[in-house]
Scaffold this motif. Structure first.
Motif, PDB file in Angstrom:
ATOM      1  N   SER A 175       0.583  -1.108   0.051  1.00 34.63           N
ATOM      2  CA  SER A 175       0.016  -0.102   0.041  1.00 34.63           C
ATOM      3  C   SER A 175       0.858   1.292   0.092  1.00 34.63           C
ATOM      4  CB  SER A 175      -0.825  -0.008   1.411  1.00 34.63           C
ATOM      5  OG  SER A 175      -0.155   0.568   2.310  1.00 34.63           O
ATOM      6  N   GLU A 176       0.301   2.361  -0.555  1.00 39.05           N
ATOM      7  CA  GLU A 176       0.949   3.629  -0.448  1.00 39.05           C
ATOM      8  C   GLU A 176       1.253   3.996   0.893  1.00 39.05           C
ATOM      9  OE1 GLU A 176      -0.211   6.781  -2.900  1.00 39.05           O
ATOM     10  OE2 GLU A 176      -1.062   5.453  -4.617  1.00 39.05           O
ATOM     11  N   ALA A 177       0.585   3.612   1.797  1.00 38.80           N
ATOM     12  CA  ALA A 177       0.757   3.974   3.415  1.00 38.80           C
ATOM     13  C   ALA A 177       1.999   3.518   3.665  1.00 38.80           C
ATOM     14  CB  ALA A 177      -0.318   3.738   4.040  1.00 38.80           C
ATOM     15  N   ASP A 178       2.231   2.319   3.354  1.00 35.64           N
ATOM     16  CA  ASP A 178       3.467   1.384   3.742  1.00 35.64           C
ATOM     17  C   ASP A 178       4.797   1.534   2.987  1.00 35.64           C
ATOM     18  OD1 ASP A 178       2.388   0.223   5.688  1.00 35.64           O
ATOM     19  OD2 ASP A 178       1.706  -1.299   4.697  1.00 35.64           O
ATOM     20  N   MET A 179       4.642   2.316   1.883  1.00 35.93           N
ATOM     21  CA  MET A 179       5.896   2.305   0.832  1.00 35.93           C
ATOM     22  C   MET A 179       7.039   3.253   1.491  1.00 35.93           C
ATOM     23  SD  MET A 179       4.294   2.848  -2.939  1.00 35.93           S
ATOM     24  CE  MET A 179       3.486   1.780  -3.632  1.00 35.93           C
ATOM     25  N   GLY A 180       6.690   4.154   2.467  1.00 33.03           N
ATOM     26  CA  GLY A 180       7.826   4.994   3.104  1.00 33.03           C
ATOM     27  C   GLY A 180       8.513   4.021   4.063  1.00 33.03           C
ATOM     28  N   TYR A 181       7.877   3.175   4.680  1.00 32.43           N
ATOM     29  CA  TYR A 181       8.500   2.223   5.593  1.00 32.43           C
ATOM     30  C   TYR A 181       9.275   1.229   4.798  1.00 32.43           C
ATOM     31  CZ  TYR A 181       5.006   3.746   8.977  1.00 32.43           C
ATOM     32  OH  TYR A 181       4.059   4.430   9.476  1.00 32.43           O
ATOM     33  N   VAL A 182       8.889   0.578   3.745  1.00 35.70           N
ATOM     34  CA  VAL A 182       9.498  -0.176   2.874  1.00 35.70           C
ATOM     35  C   VAL A 182      10.759   0.483   2.238  1.00 35.70           C
ATOM     36  CG1 VAL A 182       9.532  -1.677   0.845  1.00 35.70           C
ATOM     37  CG2 VAL A 182       7.379  -1.756   2.257  1.00 35.70           C
ATOM     38  N   ASP A 183      10.679   1.586   1.621  1.00 40.09           N
ATOM     39  CA  ASP A 183      11.698   2.244   1.166  1.00 40.09           C
ATOM     40  C   ASP A 183      12.837   2.402   2.164  1.00 40.09           C
ATOM     41  OD1 ASP A 183      13.260   3.940  -0.962  1.00 40.09           O
ATOM     42  OD2 ASP A 183      12.666   5.866   0.532  1.00 40.09           O
ATOM     43  N   TYR A 184      12.513   2.724   3.587  1.00 40.30           N
ATOM     44  CA  TYR A 184      13.679   2.983   4.504  1.00 40.30           C
ATOM     45  C   TYR A 184      14.621   1.684   4.616  1.00 40.30           C
ATOM     46  CZ  TYR A 184      15.685   4.161   8.707  1.00 40.30           C
ATOM     47  OH  TYR A 184      16.627   4.438  10.170  1.00 40.30           O
ATOM     48  N   ILE A 185      13.559   0.463   4.685  1.00 44.58           N
ATOM     49  CA  ILE A 185      14.415  -0.681   5.260  1.00 44.58           C
ATOM     50  C   ILE A 185      15.069  -1.186   3.949  1.00 44.58           C
ATOM     51  CG2 ILE A 185      13.802  -3.365   5.656  1.00 44.58           C
ATOM     52  CD1 ILE A 185      11.230  -2.102   7.385  1.00 44.58           C
ATOM     53  N   VAL A 186      14.351  -1.192   2.777  1.00 39.71           N
ATOM     54  CA  VAL A 186      15.169  -1.688   1.770  1.00 39.71           C
ATOM     55  C   VAL A 186      16.384  -0.903   1.218  1.00 39.71           C
ATOM     56  CG1 VAL A 186      14.930  -2.282  -0.751  1.00 39.71           C
ATOM     57  CG2 VAL A 186      13.130  -3.099   0.715  1.00 39.71           C
ATOM     58  N   SER A 187      16.251   0.371   1.494  1.00 39.27           N
ATOM     59  CA  SER A 187      17.440   1.221   1.211  1.00 39.27           C
ATOM     60  C   SER A 187      18.601   0.935   2.182  1.00 39.27           C
ATOM     61  CB  SER A 187      17.087   2.743   1.311  1.00 39.27           C
ATOM     62  OG  SER A 187      16.057   3.484   0.463  1.00 39.27           O
ATOM     63  N   ARG A 188      18.232   0.618   3.268  1.00 39.06           N
ATOM     64  CA  ARG A 188      19.456   0.167   4.093  1.00 39.06           C
ATOM     65  C   ARG A 188      19.897  -1.461   4.069  1.00 39.06           C
ATOM     66  NH1 ARG A 188      16.856   4.412   5.109  1.00 39.06           N
ATOM     67  NH2 ARG A 188      17.779   6.198   6.312  1.00 39.06           N
ATOM     68  N   GLU A 189      18.829  -2.266   3.455  1.00 39.05           N
ATOM     69  CA  GLU A 189      19.407  -3.674   3.445  1.00 39.05           C
ATOM     70  C   GLU A 189      20.154  -3.882   1.969  1.00 39.05           C
ATOM     71  OE1 GLU A 189      18.896  -6.369   5.414  1.00 39.05           O
ATOM     72  OE2 GLU A 189      18.326  -4.837   7.054  1.00 39.05           O
ATOM     73  N   SER A 190      19.473  -3.452   1.020  1.00 42.90           N
ATOM     74  CA  SER A 190      20.055  -3.865  -0.149  1.00 42.90           C
ATOM     75  C   SER A 190      20.373  -2.459  -1.124  1.00 42.90           C
ATOM     76  CB  SER A 190      19.085  -4.622  -0.853  1.00 42.90           C
ATOM     77  OG  SER A 190      17.896  -3.662  -1.110  1.00 42.90           O
ATOM     78  N   GLY A 191      20.033  -1.452  -0.722  1.00 44.56           N
ATOM     79  CA  GLY A 191      20.284  -0.075  -1.597  1.00 44.56           C
ATOM     80  C   GLY A 191      19.259  -0.243  -2.841  1.00 44.56           C
ATOM     81  N   TRP A 192      18.372  -0.925  -2.896  1.00 49.14           N
ATOM     82  CA  TRP A 192      17.376  -1.003  -3.850  1.00 49.14           C
ATOM     83  C   TRP A 192      18.109  -2.016  -4.840  1.00 49.14           C
ATOM     84  CZ3 TRP A 192      12.404  -1.191  -3.674  1.00 49.14           C
ATOM     85  CH2 TRP A 192      11.727  -0.467  -2.492  1.00 49.14           C
ATOM     86  N   ASN A 193      19.030  -2.695  -4.626  1.00 48.32           N
ATOM     87  CA  ASN A 193      19.594  -3.431  -5.730  1.00 48.32           C
ATOM     88  C   ASN A 193      19.044  -5.103  -5.734  1.00 48.32           C
ATOM     89  OD1 ASN A 193      21.048  -5.375  -7.211  1.00 48.32           O
ATOM     90  ND2 ASN A 193      23.279  -4.829  -6.167  1.00 48.32           N
ATOM     91  N   PRO A 194      18.318  -5.451  -6.515  1.00 44.47           N
ATOM     92  CA  PRO A 194      17.454  -6.629  -6.689  1.00 44.47           C
ATOM     93  C   PRO A 194      18.495  -7.949  -6.469  1.00 44.47           C
ATOM     94  CG  PRO A 194      16.828  -5.389  -8.646  1.00 44.47           C
ATOM     95  CD  PRO A 194      17.898  -4.663  -7.790  1.00 44.47           C
ATOM     96  N   ASN A 195      19.788  -7.612  -6.851  1.00 42.23           N
ATOM     97  CA  ASN A 195      20.753  -8.459  -7.011  1.00 42.23           C
ATOM     98  C   ASN A 195      21.730  -8.655  -5.807  1.00 42.23           C
ATOM     99  OD1 ASN A 195      19.742  -9.768  -9.447  1.00 42.23           O
ATOM    100  ND2 ASN A 195      21.025  -8.270 -10.518  1.00 42.23           N
ATOM    101  N   ALA A 196      21.326  -7.937  -4.991  1.00 42.93           N
ATOM    102  CA  ALA A 196      22.113  -7.950  -3.572  1.00 42.93           C
ATOM    103  C   ALA A 196      22.295  -9.241  -2.824  1.00 42.93           C
ATOM    104  CB  ALA A 196      21.698  -6.982  -2.619  1.00 42.93           C
ATOM    105  N   THR A 197      23.583  -9.871  -2.583  1.00 39.74           N
ATOM    106  CA  THR A 197      23.512 -10.830  -1.817  1.00 39.74           C
ATOM    107  C   THR A 197      24.661 -10.694  -0.575  1.00 39.74           C
ATOM    108  OG1 THR A 197      23.382 -12.108  -3.725  1.00 39.74           O
ATOM    109  CG2 THR A 197      24.128 -13.321  -1.872  1.00 39.74           C
ATOM    110  N   ASN A 198      24.166 -11.046   0.742  1.00 39.98           N
ATOM    111  CA  ASN A 198      25.123 -11.123   1.600  1.00 39.98           C
ATOM    112  C   ASN A 198      26.001 -12.401   1.611  1.00 39.98           C
ATOM    113  OD1 ASN A 198      26.293 -11.864   4.375  1.00 39.98           O
ATOM    114  ND2 ASN A 198      24.932 -10.150   5.052  1.00 39.98           N
ATOM    115  N   ARG A 199      27.488 -11.998   1.203  1.00 46.13           N
ATOM    116  CA  ARG A 199      28.395 -12.983   1.252  1.00 46.13           C
ATOM    117  C   ARG A 199      28.266 -13.908   2.422  1.00 46.13           C
ATOM    118  NH1 ARG A 199      33.042 -11.461  -2.660  1.00 46.13           N
ATOM    119  NH2 ARG A 199      31.976  -9.800  -3.974  1.00 46.13           N
ATOM    120  N   SER A 200      28.075 -13.638   3.623  1.00 41.30           N
ATOM    121  CA  SER A 200      28.368 -14.309   4.771  1.00 41.30           C
ATOM    122  C   SER A 200      27.277 -15.103   5.253  1.00 41.30           C
ATOM    123  CB  SER A 200      28.693 -13.437   5.941  1.00 41.30           C
ATOM    124  OG  SER A 200      28.045 -12.629   6.288  1.00 41.30           O
TER     125      SER A 200
END
Length: 127
Positions: free
Chosen positions: A49-74
C-alpha cells in the motif's frame, strides 16, 4: 617425479540471460534479475500500500540499496529485503516483486506489518 597438484575449479559466473523468469538454465548460480522497473513500480506490483511505501523504502534502502541482486556473502541473504535463506522466497529470490511479496509476509508475520518492521529496524538496525 612429483605428481602435480589438482587445480581448484573456479565457479563460472552466474548467468543472467533468463533472469526474472524464475527458471534455471542448468547452472548452479542464482538467476539474477536483469529486468527494468523502479522501486515504486515493484512495490505496487507486490501489493504494498502507498501508506507502507515509506517504511519499505527505509528498510530496503538500508538492506540492499534497492539492488535486486544484492547478496550477503556471509549469510546468503538475498534480494531487496535480504531474505534469509534466499530459498524461502517463492519464485525467484532476486526478482524484486517476488522478494517484496515475501518481505510483506515476513513483516506482517513477525512485526504486524511494515510499520512494526520499520520500528524494529530503527531500534536495532536489522530486521
Amino acid at each position: 617425479m612429483k605428481p602435480k597438484p589438482t587445480p581448484t575449479p573456479t565457479p563460472a559466473p552466474a548467468r543472467s540471460k533468463d533472469a526474472g523468469s524464475g527458471s534455471s538454465s542448468g547452472n548452479s548460480g542464482p538467476v539474477l534479475y536483469s529486468g527494468g522497473g523502479a522501486p515504486a513500480e515493484w512495490m505496487a506490483a507486490a501489493g504494498i500500500s502507498e501508506a507502507d511505501m515509506g517504511y519499505v523504502d527505509y528498510i530496503v534502502s538500508r538492506e540492499s540499496g534497492w539492488n535486486p541482486n544484492a547478496t550477503n556473502r556471509s549469510s546468503g541473504a538475498c534480494g531487496l529485503v535480504q531474505a534469509l535463506p534466499c530459498s524461502k522466497v517463492p519464485g525467484n529470490g532476486y526478482d524484486p516483486v517476488d522478494n517484496l511479496r515475501w518481505g510483506t509476509g515476513y513483516a506482517t508475520g513477525r512485526y504486524g506489518g511494515w510499520a512494526g518492521a520499520y520500528a524494529f529496524w530503527t531500534a536495532n538496525h536489522w530486521w
